[in-house]
Design an enzyme around this catalytic site. Structure first.
Site, PDB file in Angstrom:
ATOM      1  CE  LYS A  97      -2.156  -0.889   3.888  1.00  0.00           C
ATOM      2  NZ  LYS A  97      -1.435  -2.087   4.383  1.00  0.00           N
ATOM      3  NE  ARG A 121       6.500  -0.425  10.490  1.00  0.00           N
ATOM      4  CZ  ARG A 121       5.309  -0.386   9.885  1.00  0.00           C
ATOM      5  NH1 ARG A 121       5.188   0.198   8.705  1.00  0.00           N
ATOM      6  NH2 ARG A 121       4.261  -0.903  10.459  1.00  0.00           N
ATOM      7  NE  ARG A 165       2.268  -4.696  11.899  1.00  0.00           N
ATOM      8  CZ  ARG A 165       3.141  -4.426  10.936  1.00  0.00           C
ATOM      9  NH1 ARG A 165       4.303  -5.029  10.896  1.00  0.00           N
ATOM     10  NH2 ARG A 165       2.859  -3.534  10.023  1.00  0.00           N
ATOM     11  NE  ARG A 224       7.354  -2.816   6.057  1.00  0.00           N
ATOM     12  CZ  ARG A 224       6.054  -2.594   6.223  1.00  0.00           C
ATOM     13  NH1 ARG A 224       5.305  -2.218   5.215  1.00  0.00           N
ATOM     14  NH2 ARG A 224       5.493  -2.778   7.398  1.00  0.00           N
ATOM     15  NE  ARG A 249      -4.350  -1.741  10.696  1.00  0.00           N
ATOM     16  CZ  ARG A 249      -3.247  -1.040  10.380  1.00  0.00           C
ATOM     17  NH1 ARG A 249      -3.328   0.028   9.647  1.00  0.00           N
ATOM     18  NH2 ARG A 249      -2.065  -1.437  10.794  1.00  0.00           N
TER      19      ARG A 249
HETATM   20  P1  AMP Z   1       0.838   0.317   9.770  1.00  0.00           P
HETATM   21  O1  AMP Z   1       2.010   1.199   9.484  1.00  0.00           O
HETATM   22  O2  AMP Z   1      -0.396   0.723   8.993  1.00  0.00           O
HETATM   23  O3  AMP Z   1       1.161  -1.157   9.603  1.00  0.00           O
HETATM   24  O4  AMP Z   1       0.455   0.543  11.309  1.00  0.00           O
HETATM   25  C1  AMP Z   1       1.373   0.240  12.342  1.00  0.00           C
HETATM   26  C2  AMP Z   1       0.645   0.106  13.656  1.00  0.00           C
HETATM   27  O5  AMP Z   1      -0.004   1.354  13.993  1.00  0.00           O
HETATM   28  C3  AMP Z   1      -0.479  -0.921  13.679  1.00  0.00           C
HETATM   29  O6  AMP Z   1       0.016  -2.250  13.912  1.00  0.00           O
HETATM   30  C4  AMP Z   1      -1.328  -0.391  14.837  1.00  0.00           C
HETATM   31  O7  AMP Z   1      -0.716  -0.664  16.086  1.00  0.00           O
HETATM   32  C5  AMP Z   1      -1.268   1.095  14.631  1.00  0.00           C
HETATM   33  N1  AMP Z   1      -2.343   1.578  13.721  1.00  0.00           N
HETATM   34  C6  AMP Z   1      -2.184   2.114  12.469  1.00  0.00           C
HETATM   35  N2  AMP Z   1      -3.369   2.445  11.933  1.00  0.00           N
HETATM   36  C7  AMP Z   1      -4.309   2.096  12.854  1.00  0.00           C
HETATM   37  C8  AMP Z   1      -5.732   2.156  12.880  1.00  0.00           C
HETATM   38  N3  AMP Z   1      -6.426   2.627  11.840  1.00  0.00           N
HETATM   39  N4  AMP Z   1      -6.365   1.729  13.999  1.00  0.00           N
HETATM   40  C9  AMP Z   1      -5.688   1.247  15.053  1.00  0.00           C
HETATM   41  N5  AMP Z   1      -4.345   1.139  15.093  1.00  0.00           N
HETATM   42  C10 AMP Z   1      -3.647   1.556  14.008  1.00  0.00           C
END
Ligand code: AMP
Length: 214
Positions: free
Chosen positions: A15, A159, A170, A125, A88
């Site tokens: 994405k 990360r 996740r 990554r 989410r």
């Molecule tokens: P991402 O970079 O989108 O993989 O997000 C990393 C982490 O941020 C996720 O594993 C969640 O802990 C938190 N996070 C990101 N977006 C959301 C969301 N829309 N709702 C809840 N937690 C989020």
């Protein structure tokens, strides 16, 4: 009113990479709730301190906190966004509709990819800690080892939440929450599915075609 895009897909489905392309080529603004949360954590703001442990362990941050952060950082009356990482779950999808999008033209792209490929991608990554540019050590490495092509900083990092045991969590969280979101957008006739296993260029082509046809 500007067209808004929502990108849905598991961690590692591409994405962020595709959002950066659309941002550079088509003038969209990429808004990633994961990036917003990581930036708060880096700044050690009150919010960052509150959410750090949840983000590091792969759980979901409270819907209200993420929605407020999102609203503070976007203006859909003026700009076209790519929403990456939000929604989410179904509650977030409804809040996004009612409190942010409010009837503006919206298209939703779902990045489909098998879990074993996702896990492999996340293992390789690396992210620039300064500008968030994403690399894959196997398929799209930086030109100079450990140096960001885009901003020149040295030090590409993995990360914390891309460590194998957190990735597992996740993926579980994603699989447990995504189906109602997909159904919600499908029923509204907004959903476009792309095969995220293809090369970056091919996926980009599918997205452009999908959002034109939708
Ligand atoms: P991402 O970079 O989108 O993989 O997000 C990393 C982490 O941020 C996720 O594993 C969640 O802990 C938190 N996070 C990101 N977006 C959301 C969301 N829309 N709702 C809840 N937690 C989020």
């Amino acid at each position: 009113m500007e067209t808004q895009l929502i990108f849905l897909g598991a961690p590692g489905s591409g994405k962020g990479t595709q959002a950066t392309r659309l941002e550079n080529n088509k003038g969209y603004h990429h808004i990633s709730t994961g990036d917003l949360l990581r930036s708060e954590i880096k700044k050690q703001s009150d919010l960052g301190i509150r959410v750090k442990q949840i983000v590091d362990s792969g759980g979901l941050v409270d819907d209200g906190i993420v929605l407020s952060l999102l609203k503070l950082n976007c203006d859909t009356k003026r700009y076209s966004y790519i929403f990456d990482g939000f929604p989410r779950n179904l509650e977030q999808a409804k809040s996004l509709d009612h409190q942010v999008l409010q009837g503006v033209d919206t298209k939703v792209v779902y990045f489909e990819l098998k879990t074993d490929i996702l896990i492999d991608r996340l293992k390789n990554r690396r992210t620039c800690s300064k500008c968030n540019e994403i690399y894959n050590l196997v398929t799209s490495p930086p030109k100079v080892e450990n140096t960001c092509d885009k901003c020149g900083s040295v030090g590409l990092v993995q990360r914390l939440d891309d460590q194998p045991e957190v990735v597992k969590k996740r993926m579980e969280v994603f699989e447990n929450t995504i189906n109602p979101v997909l159904e919600y957008y499908d029923q509204k006739g907004l959903l476009v599915k792309v095969n995220a296993a293809e090369e970056v260029e091919a996926v980009y082509g599918e997205i452009l075609k999908g959002i034109e046809d939708c």
